[in-house]
Design a protein around this motif. Structure first.
Motif, PDB file in Angstrom:
ATOM      1  N   ARG A 136       0.809  -1.683  -0.380  1.00  0.00           N
ATOM      2  CA  ARG A 136       0.263  -0.109   0.004  1.00  0.00           C
ATOM      3  C   ARG A 136       0.923   0.691  -0.129  1.00  0.00           C
ATOM      4  NH1 ARG A 136      -4.377   0.905   4.527  1.00  0.00           N
ATOM      5  NH2 ARG A 136      -2.877   1.133   5.852  1.00  0.00           N
ATOM      6  N   THR A 174       1.636   1.709  -3.461  1.00  0.00           N
ATOM      7  CA  THR A 174       1.246   2.803  -4.174  1.00  0.00           C
ATOM      8  C   THR A 174       1.023   3.869  -3.971  1.00  0.00           C
ATOM      9  OG1 THR A 174      -0.414   1.345  -2.829  1.00  0.00           O
ATOM     10  CG2 THR A 174       0.457   0.448  -4.818  1.00  0.00           C
ATOM     11  N   SER A 212      -0.619  -1.101  -9.071  1.00  0.00           N
ATOM     12  CA  SER A 212      -0.461  -1.183  -8.217  1.00  0.00           C
ATOM     13  C   SER A 212       0.215  -3.038  -8.679  1.00  0.00           C
ATOM     14  CB  SER A 212      -1.859  -2.168  -8.138  1.00  0.00           C
ATOM     15  OG  SER A 212      -3.034  -4.003  -7.056  1.00  0.00           O
TER      16      SER A 212
END
Length: 144
Positions: A112, A115, A122
């Motif tokens: 996470r 990204t 992703s």
């Protein structure tokens, strides 16, 4: 360590373990059975490769959802126990489950971060995660 890699890819380490079962680790339980079945090693390797590809599709549920998390904890426990000496299998299973829980959230948050903060797609972040998981898994197999 074995459990932590499960946090990233739930089928990667079982495939690595069964495909190196001839090494000095005593292999027991369901992974020993899979390693001895005709085509069992190949099937686990194919499922692990499929998981690596499917992860990039965006259709896979979050690893922190209840069912995927339970699966990771289970495979972490089973695989760690499979690699332990007979008298050490229960403590190894507990350690494998704890490692899988830790690795699940560690890799989840790292991906996470990649990204959201680094702006990686992703798919790119997932491929980097795959490389780390494969590298860690290979290092563990060499330590056997």
């Amino acid at each position: 360590g074995i459990g932590a890699v499960w946090g990233s890819r739930s089928l990667l380490v079982p495939a690595m373990i069964t495909n190196t079962a001839a090494g000095p680790w005593p292999l027991g339980g369901p992974l020993a059975a899979a390693a001895q079945m005709p085509g069992g090693r190949l099937a686990l390797a194919a499922m692990a490769a499929g998981e690596l590809l499917a992860d990039k599709s965006g259709r896979i549920p979050a690893r922190t959802d209840a069912v995927p998390l339970a699966g990771r904890l289970t495979t972490g426990a089973v695989s760690a126990a499979a690699c332990a000496r007979p008298g050490q299998r229960i403590p190894a299973a507990v350690a494998g489950a704890i490692g899988a829980l830790t690795g699940t959230y560690l890799f989840f948050h790292l991906r996470r971060l990649a990204t959201t903060r680094l702006g990686l797609s992703s798919a790119v972040a997932g491929t980097a995660e795959d490389a780390v998981a494969i590298g860690l898994g290979m290092a563990m197999m060499r330590c056997r």
